[in-house]
Design a protein around this motif. Sequence first.
Motif, PDB file in Angstrom:
ATOM      1  N   GLY A  65      52.983  37.011  24.022  1.00  0.00           N
ATOM      2  CA  GLY A  65      51.569  36.839  23.719  1.00  0.00           C
ATOM      3  C   GLY A  65      50.791  36.022  24.737  1.00  0.00           C
ATOM      4  O   GLY A  65      49.556  36.028  24.718  1.00  0.00           O
ATOM      5  N   ARG A  66      51.496  35.309  25.635  1.00  0.00           N
ATOM      6  CA  ARG A  66      50.788  34.530  26.653  1.00  0.00           C
ATOM      7  C   ARG A  66      50.164  35.474  27.681  1.00  0.00           C
ATOM      8  O   ARG A  66      50.694  36.549  27.977  1.00  0.00           O
ATOM      9  N   LYS A  67      49.036  35.049  28.233  1.00  0.00           N
ATOM     10  CA  LYS A  67      48.286  35.895  29.161  1.00  0.00           C
ATOM     11  C   LYS A  67      48.183  35.232  30.529  1.00  0.00           C
ATOM     12  O   LYS A  67      48.119  34.005  30.630  1.00  0.00           O
ATOM     13  N   SER A  68      48.130  36.076  31.548  1.00  0.00           N
ATOM     14  CA  SER A  68      48.010  35.567  32.917  1.00  0.00           C
ATOM     15  C   SER A  68      47.032  36.426  33.693  1.00  0.00           C
ATOM     16  O   SER A  68      46.783  37.589  33.358  1.00  0.00           O
ATOM     17  N   LEU A  69      46.490  35.854  34.768  1.00  0.00           N
ATOM     18  CA  LEU A  69      45.602  36.587  35.664  1.00  0.00           C
ATOM     19  C   LEU A  69      46.423  37.352  36.691  1.00  0.00           C
ATOM     20  O   LEU A  69      47.376  36.816  37.252  1.00  0.00           O
ATOM     21  N   VAL A  70      46.041  38.606  36.930  1.00  0.00           N
ATOM     22  CA  VAL A  70      46.679  39.424  37.965  1.00  0.00           C
ATOM     23  C   VAL A  70      45.636  39.584  39.077  1.00  0.00           C
ATOM     24  O   VAL A  70      44.759  40.449  39.026  1.00  0.00           O
ATOM     25  N   ILE A  71      45.734  38.722  40.080  1.00  0.00           N
ATOM     26  CA  ILE A  71      44.690  38.614  41.098  1.00  0.00           C
ATOM     27  C   ILE A  71      45.328  38.408  42.472  1.00  0.00           C
ATOM     28  O   ILE A  71      46.537  38.486  42.617  1.00  0.00           O
ATOM     29  N   GLY A  72      44.509  38.153  43.473  1.00  0.00           N
ATOM     30  CA  GLY A  72      45.003  37.911  44.817  1.00  0.00           C
ATOM     31  C   GLY A  72      44.343  38.818  45.831  1.00  0.00           C
ATOM     32  O   GLY A  72      43.433  39.598  45.506  1.00  0.00           O
ATOM     33  N   SER A  73      44.829  38.764  47.062  1.00  0.00           N
ATOM     34  CA  SER A  73      44.144  39.437  48.164  1.00  0.00           C
ATOM     35  C   SER A  73      44.167  40.954  48.069  1.00  0.00           C
ATOM     36  O   SER A  73      43.339  41.630  48.684  1.00  0.00           O
ATOM     37  N   THR A  74      45.095  41.535  47.325  1.00  0.00           N
ATOM     38  CA  THR A  74      45.126  42.995  47.179  1.00  0.00           C
ATOM     39  C   THR A  74      44.071  43.500  46.206  1.00  0.00           C
ATOM     40  O   THR A  74      43.770  44.699  46.186  1.00  0.00           O
ATOM     41  N   ALA A  75      43.516  42.609  45.379  1.00  0.00           N
ATOM     42  CA  ALA A  75      42.515  43.003  44.382  1.00  0.00           C
ATOM     43  C   ALA A  75      41.217  43.364  45.095  1.00  0.00           C
ATOM     44  O   ALA A  75      40.579  42.517  45.713  1.00  0.00           O
ATOM     45  N   ASP A  76      40.828  44.633  45.004  1.00  0.00           N
ATOM     46  CA  ASP A  76      39.719  45.141  45.803  1.00  0.00           C
ATOM     47  C   ASP A  76      38.428  45.243  45.011  1.00  0.00           C
ATOM     48  O   ASP A  76      37.401  44.663  45.387  1.00  0.00           O
ATOM     49  N   THR A  77      38.456  45.980  43.915  1.00  0.00           N
ATOM     50  CA  THR A  77      37.250  46.196  43.120  1.00  0.00           C
ATOM     51  C   THR A  77      37.586  46.106  41.634  1.00  0.00           C
ATOM     52  O   THR A  77      38.726  46.343  41.228  1.00  0.00           O
ATOM     53  N   VAL A  78      36.582  45.785  40.835  1.00  0.00           N
ATOM     54  CA  VAL A  78      36.719  45.758  39.380  1.00  0.00           C
ATOM     55  C   VAL A  78      36.162  47.064  38.833  1.00  0.00           C
ATOM     56  O   VAL A  78      35.022  47.433  39.144  1.00  0.00           O
ATOM     57  N   VAL A  79      36.945  47.754  38.065  1.00  0.00           N
ATOM     58  CA  VAL A  79      36.537  49.054  37.527  1.00  0.00           C
ATOM     59  C   VAL A  79      35.280  48.903  36.664  1.00  0.00           C
ATOM     60  O   VAL A  79      35.211  48.027  35.790  1.00  0.00           O
ATOM     61  N   GLY A  80      34.273  49.739  36.960  1.00  0.00           N
ATOM     62  CA  GLY A  80      33.043  49.728  36.179  1.00  0.00           C
ATOM     63  C   GLY A  80      32.058  48.644  36.546  1.00  0.00           C
ATOM     64  O   GLY A  80      31.019  48.490  35.887  1.00  0.00           O
ATOM     65  N   MET A  81      32.340  47.892  37.609  1.00  0.00           N
ATOM     66  CA  MET A  81      31.463  46.799  38.024  1.00  0.00           C
ATOM     67  C   MET A  81      30.998  47.055  39.451  1.00  0.00           C
ATOM     68  O   MET A  81      31.741  47.603  40.261  1.00  0.00           O
ATOM     69  N   GLU A  82      29.752  46.701  39.751  1.00  0.00           N
ATOM     70  CA  GLU A  82      29.273  46.844  41.119  1.00  0.00           C
ATOM     71  C   GLU A  82      30.213  46.093  42.059  1.00  0.00           C
ATOM     72  O   GLU A  82      30.732  45.031  41.732  1.00  0.00           O
ATOM     73  N   VAL A  83      30.418  46.663  43.263  1.00  0.00           N
ATOM     74  CA  VAL A  83      31.432  46.147  44.172  1.00  0.00           C
ATOM     75  C   VAL A  83      31.234  44.665  44.470  1.00  0.00           C
ATOM     76  O   VAL A  83      32.173  43.857  44.360  1.00  0.00           O
ATOM     77  N   ALA A  84      30.022  44.273  44.841  1.00  0.00           N
ATOM     78  CA  ALA A  84      29.770  42.865  45.197  1.00  0.00           C
ATOM     79  C   ALA A  84      30.015  41.942  44.008  1.00  0.00           C
ATOM     80  O   ALA A  84      30.599  40.864  44.155  1.00  0.00           O
ATOM     81  N   HIS A  85      29.578  42.386  42.823  1.00  0.00           N
ATOM     82  CA  HIS A  85      29.768  41.565  41.625  1.00  0.00           C
ATOM     83  C   HIS A  85      31.257  41.404  41.316  1.00  0.00           C
ATOM     84  O   HIS A  85      31.727  40.304  40.992  1.00  0.00           O
ATOM     85  N   GLY A  86      31.996  42.502  41.420  1.00  0.00           N
ATOM     86  CA  GLY A  86      33.419  42.446  41.124  1.00  0.00           C
ATOM     87  C   GLY A  86      34.177  41.585  42.117  1.00  0.00           C
ATOM     88  O   GLY A  86      35.046  40.784  41.728  1.00  0.00           O
ATOM     89  N   ARG A  87      33.868  41.738  43.396  1.00  0.00           N
ATOM     90  CA  ARG A  87      34.570  40.942  44.407  1.00  0.00           C
ATOM     91  C   ARG A  87      34.226  39.459  44.284  1.00  0.00           C
ATOM     92  O   ARG A  87      35.088  38.594  44.524  1.00  0.00           O
ATOM     93  N   ALA A  88      33.000  39.161  43.909  1.00  0.00           N
ATOM     94  CA  ALA A  88      32.626  37.763  43.700  1.00  0.00           C
ATOM     95  C   ALA A  88      33.399  37.174  42.518  1.00  0.00           C
ATOM     96  O   ALA A  88      33.876  36.035  42.575  1.00  0.00           O
ATOM     97  N   LEU A  89      33.555  37.959  41.457  1.00  0.00           N
ATOM     98  CA  LEU A  89      34.335  37.507  40.304  1.00  0.00           C
ATOM     99  C   LEU A  89      35.782  37.245  40.702  1.00  0.00           C
ATOM    100  O   LEU A  89      36.363  36.199  40.361  1.00  0.00           O
ATOM    101  N   LEU A  90      36.378  38.177  41.431  1.00  0.00           N
ATOM    102  CA  LEU A  90      37.770  38.024  41.843  1.00  0.00           C
ATOM    103  C   LEU A  90      37.944  36.796  42.743  1.00  0.00           C
ATOM    104  O   LEU A  90      38.930  36.059  42.616  1.00  0.00           O
ATOM    105  N   ALA A  91      36.983  36.566  43.637  1.00  0.00           N
ATOM    106  CA  ALA A  91      37.055  35.400  44.523  1.00  0.00           C
ATOM    107  C   ALA A  91      36.984  34.107  43.714  1.00  0.00           C
ATOM    108  O   ALA A  91      37.702  33.141  44.005  1.00  0.00           O
ATOM    109  N   ARG A  92      36.125  34.069  42.699  1.00  0.00           N
ATOM    110  CA  ARG A  92      36.009  32.870  41.864  1.00  0.00           C
ATOM    111  C   ARG A  92      37.306  32.602  41.109  1.00  0.00           C
ATOM    112  O   ARG A  92      37.741  31.451  40.967  1.00  0.00           O
TER     113      ARG A  92
END
Length: 281
Positions: A201-228
């Motif tokens: 039941g524990r949750k973790s973030l799956v992130i890092g330099s390979t993460a390119d875009t967020v599905v359904g989100m504008e590219v800049a918005h998604g990349r800014a979220l991933l960077a944060r």
Amino acid sequence: MSVIEKTRVEFEPVKPEVGSIVRAERAALFDPEVVRQCREMLNDRVVLVFPKVNFTDAEQLAFTDLLGGRLNLTSDATTDKQEDVYQVTLDKKINRAPEYVLGTFFWHMDGLPVETAPPAATLLSARKLAPKGGQTEFSNTLAAYEHLPEAEKAALDDLRVVHTVAASLRPIADLIPEADKGKLQIGVPKEHPLVRTRKDGRKSLVIGSTADTVVGMEVAHGRALLARLVEWAGQPAFTYRHEWQDGDFVIWDNRTAMHRVIPYDSDCGRMMHRTSIAAED
């Protein structure tokens, strides 16, 4: 932080949120019961350090097989044909595609652009150290997720992310010769949940330099979220920097830990031997 004693092995935490040092006689590390305890502790501590055990490739592969199902994440870019052991080095006599190793200077998780599920664990042996730099940093993305505000967790839980090799090489793309630009396009983009839920039941973030875009989100918005999120997960409370010694052996849960190497001289001959464990779910 107290030392946890179990059968033939001790685990000493190195930081409250991440990492334990494993202390056991060398021969005991191949005892299935000790391996079981290491697997259990890895699930909790995310990173395990075995100081100066000096495994050979055969021993590292044997331990890998005891810990879980072996995964071949080796590359034909290296001259060594040892099955399932990848030489992590910038030595151009050994590695014909050092760009992928340069990409490890940035926070990442292994295998996300090429595997349908994150590889379960990565195992790394120190064979030759860099005289300066070359430390490896780890970030516990379980702890990073759990310390997010509840409203932000809710906003992230159902998002999915596209992972690509090109994204991981973007910071060094201008260093790649024109004739080798095809390396930016290898592999098929893989989609993974931004938040992974474990069986417990524990949750973790799956992130890092390979993460390119967020599905359904504008590219800049998604990349800014991933960077944060990477910046959040990289703060000192969630990270551990390992100062390598000759013969050190380190395992980390690749599904719940980002890692990166501190830059080092490309000509210093630094060498690490990596094995991997396949996804369990």
